[in-house]
Design a protein around this motif. Structure first.
Motif, PDB file in Angstrom:
ATOM      1  N   HIS A 286      -8.228  -8.603  -2.556  1.00  0.00           N
ATOM      2  CA  HIS A 286      -7.733  -7.537  -2.064  1.00  0.00           C
ATOM      3  C   HIS A 286      -7.475  -7.534  -0.622  1.00  0.00           C
ATOM      4  O   HIS A 286      -6.247  -6.843  -0.113  1.00  0.00           O
ATOM      5  CB  HIS A 286      -9.098  -6.642  -2.163  1.00  0.00           C
ATOM      6  CG  HIS A 286      -8.948  -5.356  -1.575  1.00  0.00           C
ATOM      7  ND1 HIS A 286      -7.792  -4.503  -1.893  1.00  0.00           N
ATOM      8  CD2 HIS A 286      -9.818  -4.393  -0.843  1.00  0.00           C
ATOM      9  CE1 HIS A 286      -7.785  -3.482  -1.419  1.00  0.00           C
ATOM     10  NE2 HIS A 286      -8.931  -3.134  -0.814  1.00  0.00           N
ATOM     11  N   PHE A 287      -8.327  -8.441   0.180  1.00  0.00           N
ATOM     12  CA  PHE A 287      -7.910  -8.846   1.345  1.00  0.00           C
ATOM     13  C   PHE A 287      -6.327  -9.202   1.663  1.00  0.00           C
ATOM     14  O   PHE A 287      -5.553  -8.906   2.456  1.00  0.00           O
ATOM     15  CB  PHE A 287      -8.820  -9.750   2.137  1.00  0.00           C
ATOM     16  CG  PHE A 287      -9.898  -9.144   3.015  1.00  0.00           C
ATOM     17  CD1 PHE A 287     -10.139  -9.276   4.317  1.00  0.00           C
ATOM     18  CD2 PHE A 287     -10.875  -8.684   2.078  1.00  0.00           C
ATOM     19  CE1 PHE A 287     -11.118  -8.831   4.813  1.00  0.00           C
ATOM     20  CE2 PHE A 287     -12.109  -8.168   2.790  1.00  0.00           C
ATOM     21  CZ  PHE A 287     -12.259  -8.028   4.076  1.00  0.00           C
ATOM     22  N   HIS A 288      -5.975 -10.252   1.015  1.00  0.00           N
ATOM     23  CA  HIS A 288      -4.785 -11.092   1.173  1.00  0.00           C
ATOM     24  C   HIS A 288      -3.607 -10.162   0.532  1.00  0.00           C
ATOM     25  O   HIS A 288      -2.352 -10.429   0.935  1.00  0.00           O
ATOM     26  CB  HIS A 288      -4.929 -12.431   0.264  1.00  0.00           C
ATOM     27  CG  HIS A 288      -5.718 -13.398   0.934  1.00  0.00           C
ATOM     28  ND1 HIS A 288      -5.157 -14.899   1.012  1.00  0.00           N
ATOM     29  CD2 HIS A 288      -6.709 -13.511   1.649  1.00  0.00           C
ATOM     30  CE1 HIS A 288      -5.959 -15.610   1.949  1.00  0.00           C
ATOM     31  NE2 HIS A 288      -7.052 -14.619   2.160  1.00  0.00           N
ATOM     32  N   ASP A 289      -3.984  -9.167  -0.291  1.00  0.00           N
ATOM     33  CA  ASP A 289      -2.985  -8.063  -0.825  1.00  0.00           C
ATOM     34  C   ASP A 289      -2.633  -7.232   0.398  1.00  0.00           C
ATOM     35  O   ASP A 289      -1.498  -7.311   0.816  1.00  0.00           O
ATOM     36  CB  ASP A 289      -3.389  -7.579  -2.076  1.00  0.00           C
ATOM     37  CG  ASP A 289      -2.638  -6.524  -2.491  1.00  0.00           C
ATOM     38  OD1 ASP A 289      -1.255  -6.888  -2.384  1.00  0.00           O
ATOM     39  OD2 ASP A 289      -2.710  -5.374  -2.733  1.00  0.00           O
ATOM     40  N   CYS A 290      -3.634  -6.790   0.875  1.00  0.00           N
ATOM     41  CA  CYS A 290      -3.410  -5.622   2.018  1.00  0.00           C
ATOM     42  C   CYS A 290      -2.857  -6.188   3.198  1.00  0.00           C
ATOM     43  O   CYS A 290      -2.196  -5.413   3.946  1.00  0.00           O
ATOM     44  CB  CYS A 290      -4.904  -5.078   2.274  1.00  0.00           C
ATOM     45  SG  CYS A 290      -5.342  -3.876   1.042  1.00  0.00           S
TER      46      CYS A 290
ATOM     47  N   VAL B  29       0.367  -9.486  -4.046  1.00  0.00           N
ATOM     48  CA  VAL B  29      -0.201 -10.641  -4.165  1.00  0.00           C
ATOM     49  C   VAL B  29      -0.438 -11.390  -5.612  1.00  0.00           C
ATOM     50  O   VAL B  29      -0.369 -12.427  -6.105  1.00  0.00           O
ATOM     51  CB  VAL B  29      -1.345 -10.781  -3.565  1.00  0.00           C
ATOM     52  CG1 VAL B  29      -2.319 -10.277  -4.321  1.00  0.00           C
ATOM     53  CG2 VAL B  29      -2.111 -12.212  -3.308  1.00  0.00           C
ATOM     54  N   LEU B  30      -0.187 -10.122  -6.349  1.00  0.00           N
ATOM     55  CA  LEU B  30      -0.491 -10.892  -7.906  1.00  0.00           C
ATOM     56  C   LEU B  30       0.945 -11.098  -8.831  1.00  0.00           C
ATOM     57  O   LEU B  30       0.850 -11.562  -9.844  1.00  0.00           O
ATOM     58  CB  LEU B  30      -0.899  -9.391  -8.756  1.00  0.00           C
ATOM     59  CG  LEU B  30      -2.399  -8.998  -8.356  1.00  0.00           C
ATOM     60  CD1 LEU B  30      -2.704  -7.740  -8.872  1.00  0.00           C
ATOM     61  CD2 LEU B  30      -3.437  -9.875  -8.385  1.00  0.00           C
TER      62      LEU B  30
ATOM     63  N   PRO C  31      -1.853 -19.820   2.902  1.00  0.00           N
ATOM     64  CA  PRO C  31      -3.180 -19.399   2.754  1.00  0.00           C
ATOM     65  C   PRO C  31      -3.751 -18.980   1.402  1.00  0.00           C
ATOM     66  O   PRO C  31      -5.123 -18.865   1.111  1.00  0.00           O
ATOM     67  CB  PRO C  31      -3.096 -17.758   3.574  1.00  0.00           C
ATOM     68  CG  PRO C  31      -1.965 -17.968   4.436  1.00  0.00           C
ATOM     69  CD  PRO C  31      -0.964 -18.854   3.550  1.00  0.00           C
ATOM     70  N   ASN C  32      -2.673 -19.215   0.239  1.00  0.00           N
ATOM     71  CA  ASN C  32      -3.128 -18.755  -1.090  1.00  0.00           C
ATOM     72  C   ASN C  32      -2.826 -20.006  -2.015  1.00  0.00           C
ATOM     73  O   ASN C  32      -3.728 -19.679  -2.979  1.00  0.00           O
ATOM     74  CB  ASN C  32      -2.208 -17.659  -1.499  1.00  0.00           C
ATOM     75  CG  ASN C  32      -2.307 -16.364  -0.664  1.00  0.00           C
ATOM     76  OD1 ASN C  32      -3.272 -16.169  -0.079  1.00  0.00           O
ATOM     77  ND2 ASN C  32      -1.116 -15.482  -0.595  1.00  0.00           N
TER      78      ASN C  32
END
Length: 410
Positions: free
Chosen positions: A149-153, A162-163, A178-179
Motif C-alpha cells: 500500500h505504501f509503495h503504491d500510494c 504497483v500491481l 525499491p521493489n
C-alpha cells in the motif's frame, strides 16, 4: 471453513434483511456457527468497547447481530455495520455514509466510508479472511501487504499501479529499484480479487483492496483499526521512473525523507509516524550494509548499540545480501511503539530509521520521544496518517477503472 471452500456446499441463496437483498453460499449450521463466532470477534477491532455499541448513539448491538445471523454473509453484513458505527467512538456522533472530499495539492477526490455496504456487503469480510489466512501462515505477510500500500500510494497516488505487470507499452513498477525482489503479497491480492469478482463483479477496485488489506494487516499484528475510505480507481498505466524517484531509500537522511513526503503533501509528522510501520517486518542485509561498515548518511556507529551491531555483523557475515533481519528487534511481529524505543537505544536497523532519533533534526527526535512516552499516541497518529496517505490522488486528468485482474488493465 473460509469463503474459498464455501462454494462447494451449493449455489447462491437470496435472502432479505433490513430492506437490503444479500446472497449467501449454502452451508451447514455447524459451519455458520463457527464462522460467525470467529468473524464477529475479528471484526470488532476498531475499539473493543462493546458497551458503546449499545449506547445512546446506536442500539445495533452485538447480541442483536448474533440473533440475526443465519449465514456467513449476514454475519459479514452485521460486522460491516458494527465497523461503520464504531467510528463514533472518537466523536460520539453517528457518521453518515456521505462522500468525504479530500483536497491535496489542489486536487479534490471523493472517497466515502462504507461504500460497498450495499453493492458488495461481503467485501471487507472477504478481504479480511484472505489476509488473516496469509498472516497466520506467514506473519511477515502483514508487513508485506502494508508495504504494498505504501509503495503504491507513493507513485502517482493510491491507484494500484504497483500491481501491474510489464506490458509492451510501459515498464511496471515491480522492477523498480525499491521493489525488485523485495515487494511481496501479490498472490494474496490476486486471491482476494478473484473472490471479490465472484461475489460482486467489477465493483471493488484493486486500489481499495490494497488499502483495506493494509488496515487489516495492522489489526492482525495488534495495532488499532480504522474505517477505510473507499472509492479509489485503478490506474491504466504504471511508472517505473516515478517508483525509482519517489520511494524513500533505506539510506535516506532526514532532509531527503522530509522532501519525499512533502512532495506528496505529507508532513514531517506524517513521515515520522508512518515510518513506524517498520515496527513489523524484515529487511535484507543489502539494505542496511552501510550500518555495518560505518558508511552512514548522518549516523555514526558510535550511536549504534554495540551488541546490536555485532549481532547484525554476525547475521550478515556470510556475504549473503538476501539474509533477513527484523526491523524491530524487540517485538518483530507486533504493531507497537517499540520501533521508536529501538531508535533511542541505537537499534534502528536502517539509516533512514536511526536518523529520526540521532540525525540533525530535533523535531523528529521530539516526535520519537513522544511515541516512546505514549504508545497510544503513536497508534492514534498512525491511523490518522494512514488515512491521509490513503487519500493521495492520481495526477490531475488521469482516468481509472475497476480492474477484473489486478495485474492487467481491462
Amino acid at each position: 471453513m473460509g469463503i474459498k471452500t464455501a462454494r462447494a456446499f451449493g449455489g447462491l441463496m437470496p435472502f432479505t434483511t433490513m430492506g437490503t437483498k444479500h446472497f449467501v453460499f449454502g452451508r451447514t449450521m455447524e459451519d455458520l456457527d463457527a464462522d460467525y463466532e470467529y468473524k464477529i470477534e475479528q471484526f470488532l477491532y476498531l475499539r473493543p468497547q462493546l458497551s458503546v455499541l449499545t449506547s445512546k448513539n446506536t442500539t445495533f448491538s452485538l447480541s442483536y447481530c448474533r440473533n440475526l445471523m443465519a449465514s456467513f454473509y449476514l454475519a459479514s453484513f452485521c460486522m460491516m455495520l458494527l465497523i461503520k458505527f464504531s467510528v463514533t467512538f472518537a466523536s460520539g456522533n453517528v457518521v453518515s455514509n456521505k462522500l468525504e472530499k479530500t483536497c491535496i495539492d489542489g486536487v479534490t477526490i471523493a472517497l466515502s466510508f462504507g461504500l460497498y455496504l450495499n453493492s458488495c456487503p461481503e467485501a471487507e469480510a472477504i478481504i479480511f479472511s484472505w489476509v488473516e489466512s496469509a498472516v497466520s501462515q506467514d506473519p511477515r505477510m502483514a508487513a508485506s501487504l502494508l508495504r504494498l500500500h505504501f509503495h503504491d500510494c507513493f507513485v502517482n497516488g493510491c491507484d494500484a499501479s504497483v500491481l501491474l505487470d510489464d506490458t509492451p507499452s510501459f515498464s511496471g513498477e515491480k522492477t523498480a529499484g525499491p521493489n525488485l525482489n523485495s515487494l511481496r503479497g501479490f498472490e494474496v491480492i490476486d486471491n482476494i480479487k478473484a473472490d471479490l469478482e465472484y461475489a460482486c463483479p467489477q465493483t471493488v477496485s484493486c486500489a481499495d483492496i490494497l488499502s483495506i488489506a493494509a488496515r487489516d494487516s495492522v489489526v492482525l499484528s495488534g495495532g488499532l483499526g480504522w474505517q477505510v475510505q473507499m472509492g479509489r480507481k485503478d490506474s491504466l498505466t504504471a511508472s517505473k521512473t516515478a517508483a525509482n524517484n519517489n520511494i524513500p531509500g533505506p539510506n535516506s537522511n532526514v532532509a531527503t525523507l522530509v522532501t519525499n513526503f512533502q512532495n506528496l503533501g505529507l508532513s514531517l509528522q506524517d513521515m515520522v509516524t508512518l515510518s513506524g510501520a517498520h515496527t513489523i517486518g524484515k529487511a535484507r542485509c543489502a539494505t542496511f550494509s552501510s550500518r555495518l561498515n560505518n558508511n552512514n548518511a548522518g549516523v555514526s556507529n558510535s550511536e549504534m548499540n554495540l551488541d546490536f551491531l555485532q549481532s547484525l555483523q554476525q547475521l550478515c557475515s556470510a556475504n549473503n545480501n538476501t539474509t533477513l533481519a527484523n526491523l524491530d528487534d524487540m517485538t518483530p511481529s507486533t504493531f507497537d511503539n517499540h520501533y521508536y524505543v529501538n531508535l533511542l537505544s541505537g537499534k534502528g536497523l536502517l539509516v533512514s530509521d536511526q536518523v529520526l532519533a540521532t540525525g540533525d533534526d530535533d523535531n523528529t527526535r521530539e516526535i520519537v520521544q513522544n511515541y516512546v512516552d505514549d504508545p497510544s499516541m503513536f497508534l492514534e497518529d498512525f491511523k490518522n496518517s494512514m488515512l491521509k496517505m490513503g487519500s493521495l490522488p492520481p495526477p490531475t486528468g488521469t482516468n481509472g477503472e475497476i480492474r477484473v485482474n489486478c495485474r492487467v488493465i481491462n
